[in-house]
Scaffold this motif. Structure first.
Motif, PDB file in Angstrom:
ATOM      1  N   LYS A 151      -4.596  -5.321  -3.837  1.00 45.04           N
ATOM      2  CA  LYS A 151      -4.200  -4.924  -5.201  1.00 45.04           C
ATOM      3  C   LYS A 151      -2.924  -4.227  -5.207  1.00 45.04           C
ATOM      4  O   LYS A 151      -1.998  -4.210  -6.288  1.00 45.04           O
ATOM      5  CB  LYS A 151      -5.264  -4.315  -6.063  1.00 45.04           C
ATOM      6  CG  LYS A 151      -6.402  -5.012  -6.655  1.00 45.04           C
ATOM      7  CD  LYS A 151      -6.208  -6.294  -7.202  1.00 45.04           C
ATOM      8  CE  LYS A 151      -7.712  -6.820  -7.750  1.00 45.04           C
ATOM      9  NZ  LYS A 151      -7.176  -8.192  -8.396  1.00 45.04           N
ATOM     10  N   LEU A 152      -2.557  -3.556  -3.913  1.00 47.28           N
ATOM     11  CA  LEU A 152      -1.589  -2.661  -3.793  1.00 47.28           C
ATOM     12  C   LEU A 152      -0.510  -3.429  -2.351  1.00 47.28           C
ATOM     13  O   LEU A 152      -1.180  -4.141  -1.705  1.00 47.28           O
ATOM     14  CB  LEU A 152      -1.674  -1.288  -3.478  1.00 47.28           C
ATOM     15  CG  LEU A 152      -2.596  -0.446  -4.389  1.00 47.28           C
ATOM     16  CD1 LEU A 152      -3.066   0.861  -3.795  1.00 47.28           C
ATOM     17  CD2 LEU A 152      -1.926  -0.418  -5.679  1.00 47.28           C
ATOM     18  N   SER A 153       0.753  -2.973  -2.569  1.00 47.28           N
ATOM     19  CA  SER A 153       1.445  -3.313  -1.392  1.00 47.28           C
ATOM     20  C   SER A 153       0.862  -2.550  -0.125  1.00 47.28           C
ATOM     21  O   SER A 153       0.290  -1.485  -0.299  1.00 47.28           O
ATOM     22  CB  SER A 153       2.897  -3.115  -1.694  1.00 47.28           C
ATOM     23  OG  SER A 153       3.048  -1.456  -1.695  1.00 47.28           O
ATOM     24  N   GLN A 154       1.381  -2.980   1.162  1.00 46.19           N
ATOM     25  CA  GLN A 154       0.667  -2.382   2.361  1.00 46.19           C
ATOM     26  C   GLN A 154       1.234  -0.820   2.379  1.00 46.19           C
ATOM     27  O   GLN A 154       0.457  -0.013   2.539  1.00 46.19           O
ATOM     28  CB  GLN A 154       1.387  -3.235   3.654  1.00 46.19           C
ATOM     29  CG  GLN A 154       0.854  -2.601   4.772  1.00 46.19           C
ATOM     30  CD  GLN A 154       1.152  -3.510   6.015  1.00 46.19           C
ATOM     31  OE1 GLN A 154       1.640  -4.767   5.806  1.00 46.19           O
ATOM     32  NE2 GLN A 154       0.844  -2.893   7.177  1.00 46.19           N
ATOM     33  N   GLY A 155       2.696  -0.782   1.944  1.00 43.62           N
ATOM     34  CA  GLY A 155       3.122   0.561   2.028  1.00 43.62           C
ATOM     35  C   GLY A 155       2.515   1.561   0.879  1.00 43.62           C
ATOM     36  O   GLY A 155       1.900   2.538   1.254  1.00 43.62           O
ATOM     37  N   ALA A 156       1.945   0.956  -0.373  1.00 45.73           N
ATOM     38  CA  ALA A 156       1.233   1.902  -1.303  1.00 45.73           C
ATOM     39  C   ALA A 156      -0.149   1.999  -0.859  1.00 45.73           C
ATOM     40  O   ALA A 156      -0.669   3.087  -0.939  1.00 45.73           O
ATOM     41  CB  ALA A 156       1.341   1.189  -2.544  1.00 45.73           C
ATOM     42  N   ALA A 157      -0.640   1.132  -0.163  1.00 45.29           N
ATOM     43  CA  ALA A 157      -2.102   1.305   0.441  1.00 45.29           C
ATOM     44  C   ALA A 157      -2.203   2.230   1.278  1.00 45.29           C
ATOM     45  O   ALA A 157      -3.144   3.122   1.349  1.00 45.29           O
ATOM     46  CB  ALA A 157      -2.627  -0.233   0.994  1.00 45.29           C
TER      47      ALA A 157
END
Length: 216
Positions: A151-157
């Motif tokens: 549900k999130l971008s890789q960076g946000a995760a």
């Protein structure tokens, strides 16, 4: 040391119990899965065992009302604990679930590892934190899976994983935190390895016991 390998894909359903008195004998090694009722616990169990319907998935959070037991191998079990928190059910039913969960955590001596599942978008709610703190105080290793990472971008995760690690660092306990996605199988390999290592302790214990026995 034992050379046998643990395969979570061999997991088979054994029993659903309303309390610890109905569970199998308290021997061997158990790894328990716990989390809020909307954290994707059933999906994670199915993904980790490479099975589509080992754990029932419902569109209504909170379907796991009992302690579900899955046998992986001899003296090796996965335990699906009742979900907590979100479920829209009567208060008395919630109390019953919480009692079953609490009794299991406090009294089950075969428990050797705890997988805490949290939605990566809403991690470390009060009940999550309380559970992890209890495990830390009990010297029980924890694998915190931040689910639904797709549900999130890789960076946000990655940022969320770092935040949770930092928030738990003061506990000075064996706590590993990672992003996980049942949909994209993110984090599958590392989570699978950690859980298998915990379960393998059953074989190691048998080997030590055998070595300690006197020769005939």
């Amino acid at each position: 040391m034992s050379t046998s390998v643990v395969h979570l894909s061999k997991a088979t359903f054994t029993i659903s119990a309303p309390d610890i008195r109905r569970l199998p004998e308290d021997t061997g090694i158990e790894v328990a899965f716990a989390g809020r009722s909307n954290a994707g616990k059933s999906s994670a169990l199915n993904t980790l065992t490479n099975q589509k319907s080992l754990a029932r998935i419902s569109k209504t959070p909170g379907r796991t009302q009992l302690i579900n037991v899955f046998e992986v191998g001899e003296n090796q079990r996965l335990i699906d604990l009742p979900g907590y928190g979100f479920a829209k059910v009567p208060l008395e039913m919630k109390k019953k679930w919480q009692k079953a969960l609490g009794e299991y955590l406090e009294k089950r001596t075969s428990l050797r590892g705890l997988v805490v599942l949290m939605d990566i978008r809403h991690p470390l709610k009060d009940l999550d934190r309380n559970l992890i703190e209890w495990a830390a105080e009990s010297n029980l290793p924890v694998l915190a899976l931040l689910t639904k990472s797709d549900k999130l971008s890789q960076g946000a995760a990655s940022s969320e994983v770092l935040k949770v690690k930092k928030a738990l660092s003061n506990l000075n306990a064996d706590i590993r935190v990672q992003a996980f996605s049942s949909l994209k199988r993110t984090g599958f390999d590392s989570a699978n390895q950690i859980i298998c290592d915990w379960l393998a302790q059953a074989n190691e214990s048998e080997d030590v016991t055998s070595e300690a026995l006197p020769n005939e």
